[in-house]
Design a protein around this motif. Structure first.
Motif, PDB file in Angstrom:
ATOM      1  N   SER A   1       0.860  -1.184   0.000  1.00 19.43           N
ATOM      2  CA  SER A   1       0.000   0.000   0.000  1.00 19.43           C
ATOM      3  C   SER A   1       0.896   1.234   0.000  1.00 19.43           C
ATOM      4  O   SER A   1       1.976   1.256   0.581  1.00 19.43           O
ATOM      5  CB  SER A   1      -0.918  -0.008   1.215  1.00 19.43           C
ATOM      6  N   GLY A   2       0.440   2.250  -0.702  1.00 17.85           N
ATOM      7  CA  GLY A   2       1.254   3.455  -0.818  1.00 17.85           C
ATOM      8  C   GLY A   2       0.400   4.678  -0.593  1.00 17.85           C
ATOM      9  O   GLY A   2      -0.749   4.584  -0.178  1.00 17.85           O
ATOM     10  N   PRO A   3       0.961   5.833  -0.883  1.00 16.48           N
ATOM     11  CA  PRO A   3       0.227   7.076  -0.687  1.00 16.48           C
ATOM     12  C   PRO A   3      -0.842   7.260  -1.762  1.00 16.48           C
ATOM     13  O   PRO A   3      -0.796   6.603  -2.803  1.00 16.48           O
ATOM     14  CB  PRO A   3       1.329   8.133  -0.853  1.00 16.48           C
ATOM     15  N   HIS A   4      -1.769   8.161  -1.516  1.00 19.75           N
ATOM     16  CA  HIS A   4      -2.691   8.576  -2.580  1.00 19.75           C
ATOM     17  C   HIS A   4      -1.864   9.275  -3.659  1.00 19.75           C
ATOM     18  O   HIS A   4      -1.040  10.133  -3.350  1.00 19.75           O
ATOM     19  CB  HIS A   4      -3.739   9.528  -2.011  1.00 19.75           C
ATOM     20  N   ILE A   5      -2.093   8.872  -4.918  1.00 22.59           N
ATOM     21  CA  ILE A   5      -1.301   9.439  -6.015  1.00 22.59           C
ATOM     22  C   ILE A   5      -2.184  10.358  -6.854  1.00 22.59           C
ATOM     23  O   ILE A   5      -3.043   9.863  -7.598  1.00 22.59           O
ATOM     24  CB  ILE A   5      -0.749   8.333  -6.953  1.00 22.59           C
ATOM     25  N   PRO A   6      -1.996  11.670  -6.788  1.00 25.26           N
ATOM     26  CA  PRO A   6      -2.761  12.550  -7.683  1.00 25.26           C
ATOM     27  C   PRO A   6      -2.426  12.226  -9.145  1.00 25.26           C
ATOM     28  O   PRO A   6      -1.275  11.873  -9.459  1.00 25.26           O
ATOM     29  CB  PRO A   6      -2.262  13.960  -7.320  1.00 25.26           C
ATOM     30  N   THR A   7      -3.411  12.356 -10.012  1.00 27.29           N
ATOM     31  CA  THR A   7      -3.220  12.009 -11.426  1.00 27.29           C
ATOM     32  C   THR A   7      -2.026  12.750 -12.025  1.00 27.29           C
ATOM     33  O   THR A   7      -1.227  12.188 -12.768  1.00 27.29           O
ATOM     34  CB  THR A   7      -4.490  12.359 -12.233  1.00 27.29           C
ATOM     35  N   ARG A   8      -1.858  14.050 -11.680  1.00 24.15           N
ATOM     36  CA  ARG A   8      -0.776  14.826 -12.303  1.00 24.15           C
ATOM     37  C   ARG A   8       0.589  14.220 -11.965  1.00 24.15           C
ATOM     38  O   ARG A   8       1.501  14.230 -12.798  1.00 24.15           O
ATOM     39  CB  ARG A   8      -0.843  16.302 -11.872  1.00 24.15           C
ATOM     40  N   LEU A   9       0.723  13.651 -10.765  1.00 24.94           N
ATOM     41  CA  LEU A   9       2.020  13.070 -10.406  1.00 24.94           C
ATOM     42  C   LEU A   9       2.238  11.736 -11.114  1.00 24.94           C
ATOM     43  O   LEU A   9       3.357  11.428 -11.535  1.00 24.94           O
ATOM     44  CB  LEU A   9       2.141  12.914  -8.887  1.00 24.94           C
ATOM     45  N   ALA A  10       1.164  10.966 -11.279  1.00 29.92           N
ATOM     46  CA  ALA A  10       1.288   9.701 -12.025  1.00 29.92           C
ATOM     47  C   ALA A  10       1.678   9.992 -13.472  1.00 29.92           C
ATOM     48  O   ALA A  10       2.571   9.331 -14.037  1.00 29.92           O
ATOM     49  CB  ALA A  10      -0.031   8.932 -11.972  1.00 29.92           C
ATOM     50  N   VAL A  11       1.040  10.990 -14.073  1.00 26.78           N
ATOM     51  CA  VAL A  11       1.351  11.349 -15.467  1.00 26.78           C
ATOM     52  C   VAL A  11       2.789  11.855 -15.558  1.00 26.78           C
ATOM     53  O   VAL A  11       3.551  11.483 -16.457  1.00 26.78           O
ATOM     54  CB  VAL A  11       0.352  12.418 -15.975  1.00 26.78           C
ATOM     55  N   ALA A  12       3.192  12.684 -14.598  1.00 26.68           N
ATOM     56  CA  ALA A  12       4.549  13.263 -14.628  1.00 26.68           C
ATOM     57  C   ALA A  12       5.606  12.170 -14.497  1.00 26.68           C
ATOM     58  O   ALA A  12       6.594  12.157 -15.234  1.00 26.68           O
ATOM     59  CB  ALA A  12       4.698  14.302 -13.513  1.00 26.68           C
ATOM     60  N   VAL A  13       5.402  11.239 -13.574  1.00 26.14           N
ATOM     61  CA  VAL A  13       6.434  10.207 -13.364  1.00 26.14           C
ATOM     62  C   VAL A  13       6.482   9.248 -14.557  1.00 26.14           C
ATOM     63  O   VAL A  13       7.547   8.734 -14.899  1.00 26.14           O
ATOM     64  CB  VAL A  13       6.245   9.494 -12.012  1.00 26.14           C
ATOM     65  N   ASP A  14       5.359   9.048 -15.241  1.00 30.27           N
ATOM     66  CA  ASP A  14       5.398   8.286 -16.503  1.00 30.27           C
ATOM     67  C   ASP A  14       6.352   8.945 -17.494  1.00 30.27           C
ATOM     68  O   ASP A  14       7.096   8.270 -18.203  1.00 30.27           O
ATOM     69  CB  ASP A  14       4.006   8.241 -17.146  1.00 30.27           C
ATOM     70  N   LEU A  15       6.323  10.276 -17.529  1.00 29.30           N
ATOM     71  CA  LEU A  15       7.203  11.001 -18.455  1.00 29.30           C
ATOM     72  C   LEU A  15       8.672  10.891 -18.029  1.00 29.30           C
ATOM     73  O   LEU A  15       9.569  10.937 -18.866  1.00 29.30           O
ATOM     74  CB  LEU A  15       6.789  12.472 -18.554  1.00 29.30           C
TER      75      LEU A  15
END
Ligand SMILES: C[S@@+](CC[C@H](N)C(=O)[O-])C[C@H]1O[C@@H](n2cnc3c(N)ncnc32)[C@H](O)[C@@H]1O
Length: 175
Positions: free
Chosen positions: A2-16
């Motif tokens: 289990s991890g932290p809540h991930i805001p969409t913008r951070l998921a998209v950014a880390v994909d980049l």
């Protein structure tokens, strides 16, 4: 895990960021360390250094990523970008920042010069922003792209996902 809540913008950014095994990654202004957590969960055998000038942010990022800190994969330092010493830190495969305004609110020539010295040849810089809905990206581009160019970095701008401007990303590679 289990991890932290991930805001969409951070998921998209880390994909980049496109994390690869063994990479050395520097995050500037990482706040509470959620993007760092995402990077570390994909990073095998590399190293992430996260810097932030706020001691509270560094404390929170260290706590969130304690398992990765204990493994020697991550380290968080209280430091302002403008104080970093490239001779001490070495060079990085990727340097990224999310919603850190220093790159467009002032000329930032010293800061961008430091970033260039911190990149290995061929290393990537990603400056990412979550723009307010309907904002005019060309205005930010008019501030950021010439500053990168002045430091010898030719950048490209893109929005991700292409049909919903969650992240505006300026990417440059050191030659
Ligand atoms: C708006 S927050 C973004 C935090 C995180 N990247 C995110 O997207 O959730 C900006 C962060 O950058 C840090 N910061 C701003 N200017 C900085 C500088 N010159 N050097 C280091 N950290 C800086 C602030 O302390 C803050 O934690």
């Amino acid at each position: 895990v289990s991890g932290p809540h991930i805001p969409t913008r951070l998921a998209v950014a880390v994909d980049l960021v496109d994390v690869r095994p063994g990479q050395r990654i520097l995050e500037i202004g990482g706040g509470r360390g959620v993007a760092a957590w995402l990077v570390c969960s994909a990073l095998e055998g590399g190293r992430l250094i996260g810097i932030d000038r706020s001691p509270r942010a560094v404390g929170a990022a260290t706590r969130l990523n304690q398992v990765y800190v204990d493994k020697g994969l991550a380290e968080f330092r209280e430091a302002a970008l403008e104080q970093l010493d490239p001779d001490e830190l070495g060079t990085f495969d990727t340097i990224f920042a999310i919603n850190v305004n220093v790159f467009w609110t002032r000329p930032a020539a010293h800061e961008i010069g430091l970033v260039v010295r911190l990149l290995r040849p061929g290393g990537r810089l990603l400056l990412m922003y979550s723009p307010p809905a309907g904002s005019d990206h060309t205005r930010l581009a008019a501030r950021i792209s010439p500053r990168l160019e002045d430091a010898g970095l030719r950048s490209t701008m893109r929005v991700e996902p292409a049909d919903a401007d969650v992240v505006l990303c300026f990417e440059a590679t050191r030659s």
